[in-house]
Design a protein around this motif. Structure first.
Motif, PDB file in Angstrom:
ATOM      1  N   ARG A 107       1.025  -1.042   0.286  1.00 41.26           N
ATOM      2  CA  ARG A 107      -0.014  -0.165  -0.224  1.00 41.26           C
ATOM      3  C   ARG A 107       0.511   1.350  -0.377  1.00 41.26           C
ATOM      4  N   GLY A 108       2.215   0.797   0.066  1.00 41.87           N
ATOM      5  CA  GLY A 108       3.472   1.881  -0.065  1.00 41.87           C
ATOM      6  C   GLY A 108       3.294   2.624   0.916  1.00 41.87           C
ATOM      7  N   LEU A 109       3.831   2.287   2.174  1.00 37.53           N
ATOM      8  CA  LEU A 109       3.897   3.106   3.304  1.00 37.53           C
ATOM      9  C   LEU A 109       5.223   1.850   3.412  1.00 37.53           C
ATOM     10  N   ASP A 110       6.119   2.568   3.923  1.00 38.18           N
ATOM     11  CA  ASP A 110       7.587   1.857   4.648  1.00 38.18           C
ATOM     12  C   ASP A 110       7.722   1.322   5.652  1.00 38.18           C
ATOM     13  N   GLU A 111       8.981   1.081   6.226  1.00 35.05           N
ATOM     14  CA  GLU A 111       8.283   0.228   7.433  1.00 35.05           C
ATOM     15  C   GLU A 111       7.876   1.177   8.978  1.00 35.05           C
ATOM     16  N   ALA A 112       9.212   2.740   8.734  1.00 29.97           N
ATOM     17  CA  ALA A 112       8.307   3.824   9.165  1.00 29.97           C
ATOM     18  C   ALA A 112       6.842   4.449   9.616  1.00 29.97           C
ATOM     19  N   GLY A 113       6.158   4.333   8.548  1.00 33.34           N
ATOM     20  CA  GLY A 113       4.841   4.081   8.379  1.00 33.34           C
ATOM     21  C   GLY A 113       4.299   3.536   9.166  1.00 33.34           C
ATOM     22  N   ALA A 114       4.611   2.804   8.669  1.00 27.55           N
ATOM     23  CA  ALA A 114       3.668   1.048   8.720  1.00 27.55           C
ATOM     24  C   ALA A 114       3.519   1.185  11.066  1.00 27.55           C
ATOM     25  N   ILE A 115       4.898   1.684  11.186  1.00 31.01           N
ATOM     26  CA  ILE A 115       4.614   1.456  12.495  1.00 31.01           C
ATOM     27  C   ILE A 115       3.884   2.714  13.364  1.00 31.01           C
ATOM     28  N   THR A 116       4.097   3.507  12.676  1.00 29.65           N
ATOM     29  CA  THR A 116       3.121   4.775  13.123  1.00 29.65           C
ATOM     30  C   THR A 116       1.859   4.309  12.946  1.00 29.65           C
ATOM     31  N   ALA A 117       1.639   3.611  11.152  1.00 32.82           N
ATOM     32  CA  ALA A 117      -0.393   3.699  11.748  1.00 32.82           C
ATOM     33  C   ALA A 117      -0.626   2.441  12.599  1.00 32.82           C
ATOM     34  N   LEU A 118       0.281   2.056  12.960  1.00 35.96           N
ATOM     35  CA  LEU A 118       0.073   0.711  13.739  1.00 35.96           C
ATOM     36  C   LEU A 118      -0.526   1.395  14.773  1.00 35.96           C
ATOM     37  N   ALA A 119       0.640   2.384  15.085  1.00 39.24           N
ATOM     38  CA  ALA A 119       1.174   3.000  16.891  1.00 39.24           C
ATOM     39  C   ALA A 119      -0.661   3.837  16.628  1.00 39.24           C
ATOM     40  N   GLU A 120      -0.801   4.089  16.609  1.00 38.34           N
ATOM     41  CA  GLU A 120      -1.886   5.082  15.945  1.00 38.34           C
ATOM     42  C   GLU A 120      -3.812   4.306  16.569  1.00 38.34           C
ATOM     43  N   VAL A 121      -3.840   3.093  16.115  1.00 37.86           N
ATOM     44  CA  VAL A 121      -4.298   2.142  16.321  1.00 37.86           C
ATOM     45  C   VAL A 121      -4.442   1.552  17.711  1.00 37.86           C
ATOM     46  N   GLY A 122      -3.620   1.917  18.542  1.00 38.23           N
ATOM     47  CA  GLY A 122      -3.589   1.297  19.897  1.00 38.23           C
ATOM     48  C   GLY A 122      -2.247   0.450  19.641  1.00 38.23           C
ATOM     49  N   PHE A 123      -1.874  -0.377  18.744  1.00 43.39           N
ATOM     50  CA  PHE A 123      -0.664  -1.398  19.265  1.00 43.39           C
ATOM     51  C   PHE A 123       0.461  -0.577  20.469  1.00 43.39           C
ATOM     52  N   ALA A 124       0.671  -1.310  21.291  1.00 44.04           N
ATOM     53  CA  ALA A 124       1.723  -1.112  22.012  1.00 44.04           C
ATOM     54  C   ALA A 124       3.196  -1.159  21.734  1.00 44.04           C
ATOM     55  N   ASP A 125       2.993  -2.495  20.537  1.00 38.76           N
ATOM     56  CA  ASP A 125       4.347  -2.992  20.379  1.00 38.76           C
ATOM     57  C   ASP A 125       4.082  -3.068  18.757  1.00 38.76           C
ATOM     58  N   PRO A 126       4.399  -1.930  17.826  1.00 38.77           N
ATOM     59  CA  PRO A 126       3.760  -1.773  16.635  1.00 38.77           C
ATOM     60  C   PRO A 126       5.160  -3.192  15.750  1.00 38.77           C
ATOM     61  N   SER A 127       6.113  -2.877  15.854  1.00 38.41           N
ATOM     62  CA  SER A 127       7.306  -2.684  14.994  1.00 38.41           C
ATOM     63  C   SER A 127       7.175  -4.603  15.379  1.00 38.41           C
ATOM     64  N   SER A 128       6.853  -5.456  16.389  1.00 34.88           N
ATOM     65  CA  SER A 128       6.737  -7.179  16.654  1.00 34.88           C
ATOM     66  C   SER A 128       5.892  -7.651  15.347  1.00 34.88           C
ATOM     67  N   ILE A 129       4.514  -6.631  16.145  1.00 38.14           N
ATOM     68  CA  ILE A 129       2.982  -6.777  14.807  1.00 38.14           C
ATOM     69  C   ILE A 129       3.642  -6.972  12.862  1.00 38.14           C
ATOM     70  N   LEU A 130       4.756  -6.142  12.761  1.00 42.41           N
ATOM     71  CA  LEU A 130       5.199  -6.769  11.769  1.00 42.41           C
ATOM     72  C   LEU A 130       5.984  -7.595  11.168  1.00 42.41           C
ATOM     73  N   THR A 131       6.003  -7.935  11.909  1.00 43.88           N
ATOM     74  CA  THR A 131       7.324  -9.536  11.784  1.00 43.88           C
ATOM     75  C   THR A 131       5.828 -10.642  11.864  1.00 43.88           C
ATOM     76  N   ARG A 132       4.473 -10.641  11.634  1.00 41.63           N
ATOM     77  CA  ARG A 132       3.654 -10.943  12.147  1.00 41.63           C
ATOM     78  C   ARG A 132       3.039 -12.156  10.657  1.00 41.63           C
ATOM     79  N   TYR A 133       1.951 -13.020  10.478  1.00 41.97           N
ATOM     80  CA  TYR A 133       1.391 -13.692   9.345  1.00 41.97           C
ATOM     81  C   TYR A 133      -0.078 -13.312  10.268  1.00 41.97           C
ATOM     82  N   PRO A 134      -1.189 -12.965   9.439  1.00 43.23           N
ATOM     83  CA  PRO A 134      -2.338 -12.765  10.234  1.00 43.23           C
ATOM     84  C   PRO A 134      -2.951 -13.731  11.121  1.00 43.23           C
ATOM     85  N   HIS A 135      -2.273 -15.399  10.626  1.00 45.52           N
ATOM     86  CA  HIS A 135      -3.081 -16.291  11.671  1.00 45.52           C
ATOM     87  C   HIS A 135      -2.333 -16.642  12.757  1.00 45.52           C
TER      88      HIS A 135
END
Length: 288
Positions: free
Chosen positions: A107-135
Motif C-alpha cells: 500500500r506504499g508505506l515504509d516500515e516507519a510509516g507502518a509503525i506509526t499507523a499501527l501505533a495510532e490504532v492502539g498497538f503497544a509494540d507495532p514493530s513485533s506486529i509487522l513480523t507476523r502473519y495474519p493467522h
C-alpha cells in the motif's frame, strides 16, 4: 456524495431497491438494520466490489462527477484512493501468505510509516506486529490492522463495515475517537455500518435505517433515536434491553412489513438429529 436509485439484485431477485441518500463533507452517517437488510451489499456496490453474481444499477455523484453503478470498472479510480473500506471480516481481507510488513508495503508505506499507523490504532509494540502473519494475530488485532490500512491513502470517504465488532470496549473507544478526529481534521466522510445503536448515538451525525433492502428512515441521529417515525425503527429501539425491562421476556422485533423470509431467501430445509454433520453445514451455507 449523492446516491440515486441504487438497486442490487442476485439472480434477478432484488436485495436493495431504489436506495437514495446523500453525504456531506466530514459527515458521519450510520447505517443500521437487522442482518440481511442490505447494509453491506449497498456499500459494496458504491465501490464496485460486488460478486460477479450480483447486478447493480443507479448513480453515484462523488466530488461533482457522476458514476454509473452498473459498471464496476468506472469506479476503479475511486476505489482504494478516494474511497476506502474497512471490511467486516478482517481475517479474510488480509493476505494469509504475507507478513503484516508486506501488507503495508503493498500500500506504499515504509516500515516507519507502518509503525506509526499501527501505533495510532492502539498497538503497544507495532514493530513485533509487522513480523507476523495474519493467522498469528487475534481477530481484534487484524481488525485494527485493517483500519490502519484503510487510513493510509487519506480517503475522502471511508466505508466502515462493523469496524469495532471484534474490539474490546477500551480499544473501540480509541478507534472511534481516532476516526472522528480524522473526519474533523481532513473533512473525510464516513459511512458507518453497525448493529450498535449506542455507538450510533455517540458517533454518528445522521442515521439511515434499512429493512429488507429499503430505506425506512433517515435523519439526524438524535431525532431518529428520540422520536422515530417509521414503525420498524420504533420496534428496533423498543427491542433494546434496558434496566426497565430487565428480567422480562425479550421483545420480538416486529417488522413494518409482513413477517417471514424474504422472497430471495431459499426455504429452510428440515434438520434432524440423524442428519450428518457435514450435510447440516452444507444446508446452513445454502441458507445464508
Amino acid at each position: 456524495m449523492e446516491v440515486a436509485q441504487l438497486s442490487v439484485s442476485f439472480a434477478g431477485n432484488n436485495v436493495v431497491e431504489q436506495m437514495e441518500f446523500g453525504l456531506g463533507r466530514g459527515e458521519i452517517l450510520g447505517i443500521v438494520g437487522e442482518s440481511g437488510s442490505g447494509k453491506t451489499v449497498s456499500c459494496r456496490a458504491l465501490t464496485g466490489l460486488l460478486p460477479s453474481s450480483a447486478t447493480a444499477s443507479g448513480r453515484l455523484s462523488f466530488d461533482g462527477k457522476t458514476y454509473d453503478l452498473s459498471d464496476p470498472k468506472a469506479l476503479e479510480d475511486l476505489r482504494g484512493g478516494r474511497i476506502s473500506m474497512i471490511f467486516q471480516d478482517p481475517m479474510s481481507a488480509l493476505d494469509p501468505l504475507m507478513r503484516i510488513r508486506r501488507q503495508f508495503a503493498l500500500r506504499g508505506l515504509d516500515e516507519a510509516g507502518a509503525i506509526t499507523a499501527l501505533a495510532e490504532v492502539g498497538f503497544a509494540d507495532p514493530s513485533s506486529i509487522l513480523t507476523r502473519y495474519p493467522h498469528q494475530l487475534s481477530g481484534g488485532q487484524c481488525q485494527r490492522i485493517m483500519i490502519a490500512c484503510a487510513m493510509i491513502s487519506q480517503p475522502r470517504l471511508l466505508i466502515a463495515d462493523e469496524p469495532t465488532t471484534a474490539l474490546d470496549v477500551t480499544i473501540q473507544a480509541g478507534i472511534l475517537a481516532l476516526l472522528r478526529e480524522r473526519a474533523r481534521q481532513t473533512g473525510m466522510s464516513i459511512l458507518f455500518i453497525t448493529h450498535d445503536l449506542g455507538v450510533v448515538s455517540e458517533f454518528c451525525d445522521r442515521v439511515l435505517v434499512m429493512q429488507r433492502g429499503k430505506v425506512e428512515e433517515i435523519g439526524r441521529t438524535a431525532d431518529v433515536l428520540s422520536a422515530p417515525r417509521a414503525a420498524y425503527t420504533q420496534s428496533m429501539i423498543a427491542a433494546i434491553p434496558t434496566e426497565a425491562n430487565r428480567g422480562s421476556a425479550c421483545r420480538r422485533l416486529r417488522t413494518s412489513r409482513q413477517d417471514g423470509p424474504l422472497p430471495h431467501y431459499p426455504p429452510r430445509r428440515a434438520l434432524s438429529a440423524s442428519t450428518p454433520l457435514f450435510c447440516r453445514c452444507a444446508i446452513y451455507r445454502s441458507i445464508i
